[in-house]
Every structure is written in structure tokens, then in C-alpha cells.
Design a protein around this motif. Structure first.
Motif, PDB file in Angstrom:
ATOM      1  N   LEU A  32       0.843  -1.196   0.000  1.00 42.98           N
ATOM      2  CA  LEU A  32       0.000   0.000   0.000  1.00 42.98           C
ATOM      3  C   LEU A  32       0.873   1.239   0.000  1.00 42.98           C
ATOM      4  N   HIS A  33       0.551   2.191  -0.870  1.00 43.90           N
ATOM      5  CA  HIS A  33       1.342   3.415  -0.977  1.00 43.90           C
ATOM      6  C   HIS A  33       0.443   4.618  -0.707  1.00 43.90           C
ATOM      7  N   VAL A  34       0.824   5.421   0.297  1.00 40.03           N
ATOM      8  CA  VAL A  34       0.054   6.611   0.665  1.00 40.03           C
ATOM      9  C   VAL A  34       0.976   7.817   0.601  1.00 40.03           C
ATOM     10  N   GLU A  35       0.521   8.871  -0.090  1.00 44.89           N
ATOM     11  CA  GLU A  35       1.295  10.100  -0.192  1.00 44.89           C
ATOM     12  C   GLU A  35       0.595  11.212   0.580  1.00 44.89           C
ATOM     13  N   THR A  36       1.410  12.095   1.163  1.00 45.25           N
ATOM     14  CA  THR A  36       0.860  13.253   1.847  1.00 45.25           C
ATOM     15  C   THR A  36       1.721  14.464   1.533  1.00 45.25           C
ATOM     16  N   GLY A  37       1.062  15.602   1.325  1.00 45.75           N
ATOM     17  CA  GLY A  37       1.781  16.814   0.956  1.00 45.75           C
ATOM     18  C   GLY A  37       2.232  17.649   2.128  1.00 45.75           C
ATOM     19  N   ASP A  38       1.714  17.387   3.312  1.00 49.27           N
ATOM     20  CA  ASP A  38       2.129  18.139   4.498  1.00 49.27           C
ATOM     21  C   ASP A  38       1.782  17.326   5.730  1.00 49.27           C
ATOM     22  N   THR A  39       2.396  17.709   6.872  1.00 49.27           N
ATOM     23  CA  THR A  39       2.192  16.959   8.104  1.00 49.27           C
ATOM     24  C   THR A  39       0.763  17.074   8.607  1.00 49.27           C
ATOM     25  N   GLY A  40       0.066  18.143   8.233  1.00 46.10           N
ATOM     26  CA  GLY A  40      -1.320  18.294   8.659  1.00 46.10           C
ATOM     27  C   GLY A  40      -2.239  17.227   8.088  1.00 46.10           C
ATOM     28  N   ALA A  41      -1.817  16.608   6.986  1.00 48.74           N
ATOM     29  CA  ALA A  41      -2.632  15.570   6.352  1.00 48.74           C
ATOM     30  C   ALA A  41      -2.282  14.173   6.834  1.00 48.74           C
ATOM     31  N   LEU A  42      -1.354  14.060   7.766  1.00 43.22           N
ATOM     32  CA  LEU A  42      -0.924  12.742   8.220  1.00 43.22           C
ATOM     33  C   LEU A  42      -2.031  11.974   8.932  1.00 43.22           C
ATOM     34  N   THR A  43      -2.886  12.683   9.673  1.00 43.18           N
ATOM     35  CA  THR A  43      -3.971  11.992  10.373  1.00 43.18           C
ATOM     36  C   THR A  43      -4.863  11.256   9.390  1.00 43.18           C
ATOM     37  N   GLU A  44      -5.226  11.920   8.286  1.00 43.84           N
ATOM     38  CA  GLU A  44      -6.049  11.268   7.264  1.00 43.84           C
ATOM     39  C   GLU A  44      -5.298  10.097   6.639  1.00 43.84           C
ATOM     40  N   ALA A  45      -4.000  10.271   6.419  1.00 46.72           N
ATOM     41  CA  ALA A  45      -3.208   9.185   5.845  1.00 46.72           C
ATOM     42  C   ALA A  45      -3.217   7.968   6.759  1.00 46.72           C
ATOM     43  N   PHE A  46      -3.136   8.198   8.067  1.00 52.77           N
ATOM     44  CA  PHE A  46      -3.113   7.074   8.996  1.00 52.77           C
ATOM     45  C   PHE A  46      -4.476   6.412   9.134  1.00 52.77           C
ATOM     46  N   ILE A  47      -5.526   7.142   8.894  1.00 51.96           N
ATOM     47  CA  ILE A  47      -6.852   6.520   8.872  1.00 51.96           C
ATOM     48  C   ILE A  47      -6.911   5.486   7.750  1.00 51.96           C
ATOM     49  N   GLU A  48      -6.372   5.861   6.598  1.00 54.17           N
ATOM     50  CA  GLU A  48      -6.341   4.922   5.469  1.00 54.17           C
ATOM     51  C   GLU A  48      -5.428   3.741   5.758  1.00 54.17           C
ATOM     52  N   LEU A  49      -4.269   4.013   6.364  1.00 52.80           N
ATOM     53  CA  LEU A  49      -3.342   2.934   6.674  1.00 52.80           C
ATOM     54  C   LEU A  49      -3.939   1.960   7.683  1.00 52.80           C
ATOM     55  N   ALA A  50      -4.640   2.501   8.693  1.00 56.06           N
ATOM     56  CA  ALA A  50      -5.205   1.651   9.740  1.00 56.06           C
ATOM     57  C   ALA A  50      -6.273   0.716   9.202  1.00 56.06           C
ATOM     58  N   LYS A  51      -6.994   1.140   8.186  1.00 54.81           N
ATOM     59  CA  LYS A  51      -8.033   0.294   7.593  1.00 54.81           C
ATOM     60  C   LYS A  51      -7.437  -1.001   7.038  1.00 54.81           C
ATOM     61  N   ASN A  52      -6.150  -0.939   6.683  1.00 58.29           N
ATOM     62  CA  ASN A  52      -5.504  -2.096   6.063  1.00 58.29           C
ATOM     63  C   ASN A  52      -4.690  -2.926   7.055  1.00 58.29           C
ATOM     64  N   ARG A  53      -4.764  -2.565   8.346  1.00 55.56           N
ATOM     65  CA  ARG A  53      -4.096  -3.339   9.397  1.00 55.56           C
ATOM     66  C   ARG A  53      -2.633  -3.626   9.023  1.00 55.56           C
ATOM     67  N   VAL A  54      -1.890  -2.557   8.829  1.00 54.09           N
ATOM     68  CA  VAL A  54      -0.503  -2.649   8.370  1.00 54.09           C
ATOM     69  C   VAL A  54       0.394  -3.289   9.432  1.00 54.09           C
ATOM     70  N   ASP A  55       1.247  -4.214   9.004  1.00 54.34           N
ATOM     71  CA  ASP A  55       2.215  -4.858   9.902  1.00 54.34           C
ATOM     72  C   ASP A  55       3.590  -4.196   9.846  1.00 54.34           C
ATOM     73  N   LEU A  56       3.953  -3.651   8.684  1.00 56.57           N
ATOM     74  CA  LEU A  56       5.242  -2.987   8.493  1.00 56.57           C
ATOM     75  C   LEU A  56       5.004  -1.699   7.732  1.00 56.57           C
ATOM     76  N   LEU A  57       5.453  -0.589   8.326  1.00 56.71           N
ATOM     77  CA  LEU A  57       5.250   0.724   7.715  1.00 56.71           C
ATOM     78  C   LEU A  57       6.598   1.371   7.402  1.00 56.71           C
ATOM     79  N   PHE A  58       6.856   1.625   6.118  1.00 52.94           N
ATOM     80  CA  PHE A  58       7.990   2.438   5.711  1.00 52.94           C
ATOM     81  C   PHE A  58       7.590   3.909   5.835  1.00 52.94           C
TER      82      PHE A  58
END
Length: 318
Positions: A32-58
């Protein structure tokens, strides 16, 4: 194993590497690849990541990106179970990634870890580290990170941003030049501007440090900082590595080179104004600004910060 990569497009050098990373990921469609343009958007990015129950995050970004990621994971509980974290050197400053031994090229680092997953050798790359928990009662704020600095450090980072506003020189190169310049000014007893003293009350595991004005106040859970500096020499078992230098510390100019590499002179003792201890809890009351992994927090009156390190994260050396 579910794998994801978070790309911060504003982290500095990572922007020009995104296309190379995307090219590599064509061979790994399951990542899964998630892009964010600023740190303020990280919360939304992590909502998407959490939906996929990530085991390893780069995390492809600098220290600031990683600091925000750690806060999302540990404070906001973005995942039911914290994933393994593999920091890539995709930002202007990458102290944590450097301390973990991450390769210079983020694309090669990513490729090698993905290959290790396929070959079943990922365990050889795992390492656990304590994470600083920084709580500001004044701001009602809790952040997680790997480095904290108040006063001089806060002003030095702001000066680095001012003097080296563009890309790579804003990172280790700029920080190194500013640090060298400040050390030279200390040697010649020039203590104004950035080197102004800061009044503070410091308690280490409940014990008051017997100084009132400081040249330096830093804490970290890293083994080495940028340029391989290691200004900590405490031998206690606590997870918060803390160092303070009083404004009127004795033999400052001669003491600084040894302090920078963690091998201080014998005269560098608490009674001479030098304190370095590994503690469970540090409490600081001050009026100056501070930084967490390069992120700036401007000064507020009667700031009260508590530092602990009772959480650990398993990192992957990429």
C-alpha cells in the motif's frame, strides 16, 4: 505480512525520489502506498493505513515526518497493534534513520527490506528502541519522538532554517555549520543571541539539578545524533538520556569537544555545571521554546514539560 509506505512529499529530498519508488513498487502491487503533501494531512493518511491493518510501515521522510508518525501510532492509537517501522532517509535531516543504520538511498533501502521479507530474513534487521514521550502541561500536548531540545537548540534550528532555507543544506550540512559556529562562539565567550542563557528548573527522577540558568538542555533515546555526536555520558539504565550544561559551567571551551562525542574530561562534573544522566523521568519548567525532532514549538511563559520513555517501538533497519 501487510506492508505500506508513507511518502511525505514535502520532506525535502523525498519529493524527487517518489517516481523511483513508484517504479519499484510496480513489482510489489501488494504494498500500500500513501502520499501526503504536508504533516497536517498525516492523520487522514493514517486513517487509510489503519483500515488495512498494516504490519510494516515504511516512513519516507525526515525526522519530523517520523515524529508525527510515532505520535499517531503511540498517542492517537492509529493501529490496534503498532506496526514495525522502517524509516527511510527521505528528508532534510534523518537522525533516527542514520542512528538505525539506514542506507543513504531510500529506494535501495526499500528494495532490500522487501527482499528480506521474501527470503524470511527480516528478523535480522529488527531493533527495539525506547521512544520519548514529551508532555507539555501548558499546551495540553503530548508528542512522541526521539530528540528533545530547549532554548539554544530551539534557536539554533530556527537559525539553520533562516540561513539555509533550501533543501539539502537545510539538513545535516546546515546544522553542522551552525553547530560549529556556535561552539566557536562559546570558546570565545560570546554568549548572546542564540547563545543567550535560559532560566529553568530541572528535576531528574524527582531530584532538582542545582543550577538555574542553562546553555544547553537536551534529551534523546538515540545512541547518536547528527554528525555522529553523542553528548550523553550517563551510565544509569533509564530510557531518557538527558544532558544539561549550566550557563556558567567551568572550562566550557575545553570541555565541549569531549562532550560532543560522549567522552568528557574528568573535570566535567555536576558541581562544575555539567549534568548527564539516563533517567526514567525528566521535568523541566522554563520560558523558552523547544524542539522535538526538528519540529519547532515557540516559547510560551511558564512552560512545563515532562519527558518519559516507557514505550518501545520495533524498528526495521532499511
Amino acid at each position: 505480512m501487510r506492508v505500506a509506505i508513507l511518502n511525505n512529499l514535502r520532506a525535502g529530498r523525498s519529493e524527487r525520489q517518489v517516481s523511483r519508488i513508484l517504479t519499484l513498487l510496480r513489482d510489489y502491487p501488494e504494498v500500500l502506498h500513501v502520499e501526503t503533501g504536508d504533516t497536517g494531512a498525516l492523520t487522514e493518511a493514517f486513517i487509510e493505513l489503519a483500515k488495512n491493518r498494516v504490519d510494516l510501515l515504511f516512513v519516507n521522510g525526515g525526522d519530523g515526518t517520523l515524529q508525527h508518525a510515532l505520535t499517531e501510532i503511540l498517542e492517537r492509537n492509529a493501529f490496534e497493534r503498532p506496526p514495525l517501522i522502517a524509516p527511510l532517509r527521505g528528508g532534510r535531516t534523518n537522525m533516527t534513520a542514520l542512528d538505525l543504520g539506514t542506507q543513504r538511498d531510500p529506494v535501495r533501502a526499500l528494495s532490500d527490506v522487501l527482499a528480506a521479507i521474501k527470503t524470511g530474513t527480516l528478523d535480522q534487521r529488527l531493533m527495539k528502541r525506547p521512544i520519548l514521550r514529551v508532555e507539555s502541561r501548558t499546551r495540553g500536548l503530548v508528542q512522541y519522538g526521539m530528540f528533545f531540545g530547549a532554548g539554544v537548540i530551539h534557536r539554533a534550528i530556527a537559525l539553520t532554517h533562516q540561513l539555509f532555507p533550501t533543501r539539502r543544506t537545510n539538513g545535516v550540512v546546515g546544522a553542522g555549520l551552525v553547530t560549529s559556529g556556535l561552539m566557536a562562539r562559546v570558546a570565545f565567550r560570546s554568549r548572546d543571541g542564540v547563545l543567550t542563557s535560559d532560566k529553568a528548573q530541572i528535576y531528574l527522577d524527582g531530584e532538582l539539578v542545582p543550577d538555574g540558568e542553562y546553555m544547553l538542555m537536551i534529551a534523546s533515546s538515540l545512541e547518536r545524533l547528527f554528525l555522529r555526536m553523542n553528548p550523553f555520558w550517563g551510565d544509569q539504565s533509564g530510557g531518557v538520556r538527558f544532558t544539561s550544561i549550566a550557563y556558567d559551567a567551568e572550562h566550557m571551551a575545553r570541555a565541549l569537544p569531549g562532550i560532543a562525542c560522549g567522552r568528557p574530561l574528568k573535570r566535567v562534573q555536576p558541581e562544575a555545571g555539567f549534568t548527564s544522566r539516563n533517567v526514567e523521568r525528566a521535568e523541566i519548567r522554563f520560558d523558552c521554546g523547544f524542539t522535538i525532532d526538528g519540529e519547532i514549538f515557540e516559547a510560551k511563559p511558564d512552560e512545563f514539560v515532562t519527558l518519559t520513555a516507557d514505550r518501545r517501538v520495533t524498528f526495521v533497519r532499511a
